[in-house]
Design a protein around this motif. Structure first.
Motif, short mmCIF file in Angstrom:
data_model
loop_
_atom_site.label_atom_id
_atom_site.label_comp_id
_atom_site.label_asym_id
_atom_site.label_seq_id
_atom_site.Cartn_x
_atom_site.Cartn_y
_atom_site.Cartn_z
N GLU A 19 0.81 -1.22 0.00
CA GLU A 19 0.00 0.00 0.00
C GLU A 19 0.85 1.27 0.00
O GLU A 19 0.64 2.16 -0.82
N LEU A 20 1.81 1.35 0.92
CA LEU A 20 2.60 2.59 1.00
C LEU A 20 3.44 2.84 -0.27
O LEU A 20 3.44 3.97 -0.77
N PRO A 21 4.11 1.83 -0.82
CA PRO A 21 4.84 2.11 -2.06
C PRO A 21 3.92 2.63 -3.17
O PRO A 21 4.28 3.53 -3.92
N SER A 22 2.70 2.06 -3.24
CA SER A 22 1.77 2.52 -4.27
C SER A 22 1.29 3.94 -3.99
O SER A 22 0.84 4.63 -4.89
N ALA A 23 1.37 4.35 -2.73
CA ALA A 23 0.82 5.64 -2.33
C ALA A 23 1.84 6.78 -2.45
O ALA A 23 1.48 7.94 -2.27
N ILE A 24 3.09 6.45 -2.74
CA ILE A 24 4.15 7.46 -2.72
C ILE A 24 3.83 8.72 -3.54
O ILE A 24 3.97 9.83 -3.04
N PRO A 25 3.37 8.60 -4.79
CA PRO A 25 3.15 9.83 -5.55
C PRO A 25 2.14 10.78 -4.90
O PRO A 25 2.38 11.99 -4.84
N LEU A 26 1.05 10.22 -4.41
CA LEU A 26 0.01 11.07 -3.84
C LEU A 26 0.45 11.64 -2.48
O LEU A 26 0.19 12.82 -2.18
N ILE A 27 1.12 10.84 -1.69
CA ILE A 27 1.64 11.33 -0.41
C ILE A 27 2.61 12.48 -0.67
O ILE A 27 2.57 13.53 -0.03
N SER A 28 3.46 12.27 -1.65
CA SER A 28 4.45 13.29 -1.99
C SER A 28 3.79 14.59 -2.43
O SER A 28 4.23 15.68 -2.05
N SER A 29 2.73 14.48 -3.19
CA SER A 29 2.08 15.72 -3.63
C SER A 29 1.45 16.44 -2.44
O SER A 29 1.41 17.68 -2.40
#
Lengths: 232, 339
Positions: free
Chosen positions: A130-140
């Motif tokens: 879940e977290l690796p997939s979420a990286i782009p959105l978390i980063s934004s």
């Protein structure tokens, strides 16, 4: 106009010092916001529960005027570094929280079910899927949060903490219009520069497979554009 | 169980295990009728059991009980004689291959990364994982160069091949497949079905295969369990038994009014020609008749017969004429075996 440019030269040492403290304060507040928001957002997104509560709290926090938070803080813990830090954390926290939560909750259910079915524990699913997939959105979320924080950090002066660009911005009598414009310009540049740096970090951290996925399905690339700097 | 090492190329070191449902009932909270009502059946080791039925018939529920993605209240399920409730759930799941329609590959990992997830969690060495990944890519007929690609670079069919490889990674004795080929286009679907049948003949697995497509069930299943609304088992048997002797109206309806034709799909021309009169007589009076491969189904033989208008078809095996088969012989083959 010439006095605007002259101001940079005449006050280079002061500007450099204020800018440094401005950056340190903003980075610290962002770090605290991120450290608080990512675990909480990830946990709630993983559970697929409490989403209404999170979105509501996030929206309330986001709509609180920062000056009001500072004023309330004056009553609770007085003037100074704690006051402005708390205010900036409250400003940046909801953006990272809701983005983390949305990203983790939005991971393809089939992917999560496959992970569960093949015997990954909840923690392994969260950290490896879940977290690796979420990286782009978390980063934004972090990038937008930075822009907000750095553009608001000048309020330190009103919270009784000297040393930021707020010292100039809030003192038009002392530094004149050119001084305020110069400090505001630096604040804007900090916002953009930080956003760009974080963007580079995002590129480096985003797994190749996700970039390929986003390229293949442009509609799936739900990364919102960073908000415009709300410089004073 | 997870310590066992697959050493042969296809990893057949771990024997398949039978799956037994023993009076299993599942009732979802707030629902009047059970999702699964007192299900008892045995899937013998190494066989494929297709679960078919309408939506709400409990077929997916029945499958997900086996790896405890859904928990049940009464009854028991055993794998190789051991109750699934006596095993730690993570250990249980790692010993069960799981393939779903959405495939569910991890988009941020390479193909090799996807296949190696569970071996990695079990602490296999890098070399061993690499070797196993190559074996599995061979097994599902993907080029080994796919190992370094990402799911987004693969077609739907290729992704599901990787899904299969990933499910087979630690050579589980049991596989659960939830409409695994349901999202594929018809051509890819047929291709991957055929390959899975081939693969199953190489590796011995006990498979529970959920599908809503009776034709797929007939093709893939050694046995078929037909469920009806309310999660009641309507009939459990081989495809031939279901088609020849449906237990009731419901099953007859479910397998289709054309079940006589479907039975034709279950047998090969080779079987009929070998048993037919004068099959060995190469100099048949039907020299002009169209030819059909010995491994073609009777259905294809019949279709060829009708399409050509000839009185018989010639059955060939790699260019060699085995004999001829007439319409009467086809009819006898199906009607005869049903009694």
């Amino acid at each position: 106009m010439s006095s605007y440019f002259a101001f940079f030269g005449d006050n280079a040492a002061l500007l450099a010092e204020l800018t440094l403290v401005h950056i340190l304060l903003s980075v610290f507040a962002l770090a605290v916001a991120v450290v608080l928001a990512i675990p909480l957002g990830a946990w709630i997104g993983h559970l697929h529960r409490f989403s209404f509560a999170v979105v509501s709290v996030g929206n309330v926090l986001r709509s609180l005027p920062t000056l009001a938070i500072i004023a309330i803080g004056l009553a609770l813990y007085g003037f100074g570094i704690i006051n402005i830090t708390v205010a900036l954390v409250i400003l940046g926290f909801p953006l990272v929280l809701t983005n983390t939560f949305t990203a983790v909750e939005g991971v393809d259910p089939g992917t999560v079910e496959a992970a569960r079915g093949m015997g990954m524990t909840g923690w392994q699913i969260l950290t490896r899927v879940e977290l690796p997939s979420a990286i782009p959105l978390i980063s934004s979320g972090i990038r937008t949060s930075w822009v907000y924080i750095v553009a608001t950090a000048y309020l330190a002066t009103f919270a009784g903490q000297q040393g930021t660009l707020g010292d100039i911005i809030s003192n038009i009598e002392g530094y004149g219009l050119s001084g305020v414009l110069a400090a505001a310009t630096i604040s804007i540049l900090l916002a953009f520069a930080g956003d760009a740096l974080l963007g580079l970090a995002e590129r480096a951290l985003t797994p190749t497979g996700l970039r390929l996925l986003a390229e293949r399905t442009p509609a799936a690339d739900a990364e919102p554009a960073p908000a415009a700097p709300a410089a004073a | 169980m997870s310590e066992t090492t697959p050493t042969s190329r296809t990893g057949t070191e771990r024997p398949a295990a039978d799956i037994v449902f023993d009076h299993v009932t599942k009732r979802y909270p707030g629902q009047q009728t059970p999702a699964l009502d007192d299900l008892s059946m045995t899937v013998p080791a190494g066989e494929t059991c297709c679960l078919v039925g309408p939506s709400g018939g409990g077929k997916t529920t029945a499958m997900k009980l086996v790896n405890r993605l859904i928990d049940f209240e009464s009854g028991d399920i055993t794998i190789g004689g051991q109750s699934i409730r006596s095993v730690d759930v993570t250990t249980l799941r790692r010993d069960i291959g799981y393939v779903i329609q959405q495939v569910g590959l991890f988009p941020h990992m390479t193909i090799a990364g996807n296949i190696g997830v569970i071996p990695g969690l079990l602490g296999w060495s890098r070399d061993r994982i690499k070797k196993r990944t190559d074996e599995l890519l061979d097994l599902v007929r993907l080029d080994r160069s796919f190992a370094s690609r990402y799911p987004a670079q693969l077609s739907g069919g290729q992704q599901q091949r990787v899904g299969l490889a990933r499910a087979l990674a630690v050579d589980p004795p049991v596989m659960l497949m939830d409409e695994p080929f349901g999202a594929l286009d018809p051509i890819t679907r047929t291709e991957i079905q055929d390959e899975f049948l081939n693969l199953e003949s190489e590796i011995s697995k006990t498979v529970i295969f959920v599908t809503h497509d009776i034709d797929e069930a007939i093709k893939m299943g050694d046995r078929i369990a037909v469920l009806r609304q309310g999660g009641v088992l309507a009939q459990y048997g081989t495809a031939d038994e279901l088609l020849a002797h449906p237990a009731d109206e419901y099953v007859a309806d479910f397998v289709g009014a054309d079940r006589g034709l479907k039975r034709l799909s279950l047998r090969r021309m080779r079987e009929v020609v070998a048993g037919g009169d004068g099959a060995s007589n190469g100099a048949s009076p039907y020299a002009d008749a169209p030819s059909v491969d010995a491994d073609a189904t009777l259905r294809i033989g019949l279709s060829t017969l009708f399409a050509s208008g000839a009185p018989a078809v010639q059955v060939t095996d790699g260019g060699r004429l085995l004999g001829t088969v007439t319409l009467d012989q086809l009819q006898d083959a199906v009607a005869g075996s049903s009694s």
